[in-house]
Design an enzyme around this catalytic site. Structure first.
Site, PDB file in Angstrom:
ATOM      1  N   ASP A  21       0.796  -1.250   0.000  1.00 30.75           N
ATOM      2  CA  ASP A  21       0.000   0.000   0.000  1.00 30.75           C
ATOM      3  C   ASP A  21       0.824   1.294   0.000  1.00 30.75           C
ATOM      4  OD1 ASP A  21      -1.969  -1.885   0.113  1.00 30.75           O
ATOM      5  OD2 ASP A  21      -2.924  -1.161   1.939  1.00 30.75           O
ATOM      6  N   LYS A 104      -6.915  -4.626  -3.616  1.00 31.23           N
ATOM      7  CA  LYS A 104      -7.730  -5.237  -2.564  1.00 31.23           C
ATOM      8  C   LYS A 104      -8.697  -4.212  -1.992  1.00 31.23           C
ATOM      9  CE  LYS A 104      -4.043  -4.293   0.706  1.00 31.23           C
ATOM     10  NZ  LYS A 104      -4.771  -3.307   1.516  1.00 31.23           N
ATOM     11  N   CYS A 149      -2.394  -3.128   7.379  1.00 33.86           N
ATOM     12  CA  CYS A 149      -2.228  -3.997   6.209  1.00 33.86           C
ATOM     13  C   CYS A 149      -0.928  -4.791   6.212  1.00 33.86           C
ATOM     14  CB  CYS A 149      -2.384  -3.178   4.925  1.00 33.86           C
ATOM     15  SG  CYS A 149      -4.097  -2.612   4.723  1.00 33.86           S
TER      16      CYS A 149
HETATM   17  C1  VGL Z   1      -4.916   0.543   5.460  1.00 34.57           C
HETATM   18  C2  VGL Z   1      -6.491   1.501   6.809  1.00 34.57           C
HETATM   19  C3  VGL Z   1      -7.410   1.444   5.811  1.00 34.57           C
HETATM   20  C4  VGL Z   1      -3.518   0.071   5.278  1.00 34.57           C
HETATM   21  C5  VGL Z   1      -5.839   0.475   4.437  1.00 34.57           C
HETATM   22  O1  VGL Z   1      -3.003   0.066   4.151  1.00 34.57           O
HETATM   23  O2  VGL Z   1      -2.883  -0.292   6.291  1.00 34.57           O
HETATM   24  N1  VGL Z   1      -5.253   1.054   6.629  1.00 34.57           N
HETATM   25  N2  VGL Z   1      -7.089   0.932   4.620  1.00 34.57           N
END
Ligand code: VGL
Ligand code: ZN
Length: 280
Positions: A21, A104, A149
């Site tokens: 991410d 995702k 994540c």
């Molecule tokens: C994430 C919160 C919401 C992450 C993704 O990448 O850790 N955290 N969506």
């Protein structure tokens, strides 16, 4: 064939790197900005130069009415909406060696922290099969957020049977202290290490044994590299204490052989190794 060197952090083609991410919306200033997340990009880029068998990146990729958003009663501000600039991988991330990008959190009513499966464990991404199919037995995890994540991905990787190492200095957290999150992960069979130590090991100059070890792993994939590995091992075995220069000259001789375009990957990997040997 050749016993593993002294360090378990030595990167081989049976290792994968999962870059989690690293997207614009998670950088400082973004709607879900993670403190310091922009600062780990150079470290991740250097990791991407190492001879991992596969580097996979993930993208949080939500519909505009996603269940995790505060307007639907979820815990997060709107972030990483599919196709928006904020959902893009950070522009400074070097993508040349990223082999696959997984998206995702695409279903409106279900969130997905892990790169392997959604939070309800209803469906899987297929990442574990992809890794196994590539002969991967260990995964290194870097990116954001360590407490969401990254942690979910590392837990699932360990549960799926991969040796799993979170590179904590190449991660940043949303809220929970990194130390607390690390302790929780370690209790679930995930190891932690520092990316700087992995890089230092690779930069320090390899011993002939380590070189032979890497080539040994590479030859499982490419017959072209097999010839080089055989040669390197031959040299290794024929000297009490083979010098780097001898080894590099012999490897160079073989690496310039035209092995055809299908061996491009193997040749690049071998050239990278040779350049490192020469810089010792
Ligand atoms: C994430 C919160 C919401 C992450 C993704 O990448 O850790 N955290 N969506
Ligand atoms: Zn999200």
């Amino acid at each position: 064939m050749v016993a593993n060197g002294h360090s378990g952090l030595f990167i081989k083609p049976a290792d994968a790197l999962l870059v989690i991410d690293m997207q614009v919306d998670f950088m400082p200033g973004g709607p879900l900005g993670v403190a310091g997340a922009d600062g780990i990009v150079p470290l991740i880029n250097r990791l991407c130069e190492l001879p991992f068998g596969l580097i996979a990146a993930t993208q949080d990729w939500h519909p505009a009415d996603h269940v995790s958003f505060d307007m639907r009663g979820g815990p997060w501000p709107m972030h990483c909406v599919a196709g928006t600039k904020g959902a893009a991988l950070v522009p400074d991330l070097a993508q040349a060696h990223i082999g696959v990008v997984l998206r995702k959190g695409m279903q409106p009513d279900l969130d997905s922290y892990s790169a392997f499966e959604d939070n309800a464990r209803a469906s899987r991404t297929g990442l574990d099969g992809l890794l196994r199919g590539r002969g991967i037995n260990r995964v290194f995890v870097a990116g954001v957020a360590l407490d969401y994540c990254v942690a979910a991905t590392a837990r699932d990787a360990a549960r799926a049977g991969f040796a799993t190492v979170v590179l904590t200095d190449a991660c940043r957290s949303v809220a929970q202290s990194a130390a607390v999150e690390q302790a929780a992960l370690v209790s679930e069979g995930v190891e932690t290490a520092h990316a700087v130590d992995v890089l230092a090991l690779m930069d320090r100059g390899w011993t002939p044994r380590q070189i032979a070890n890497v080539l040994d792993s590479l030859l499982a994939r490419k017959s072209y590299v097999q010839a080089i590995a055989d040669k390197a091992l031959e040299i290794y075995n024929s000297h009490d204490c083979p010098r780097h220069r001898e080894l590099s000259d012999a490897l160079m001789e073989l690496a310039v052989m035209d092995a055809g375009p299908e061996f491009e990957l193997g040749r690049d990997a071998v050239h990278a190794i040779i350049n490192r040997i020469r810089s010792v």
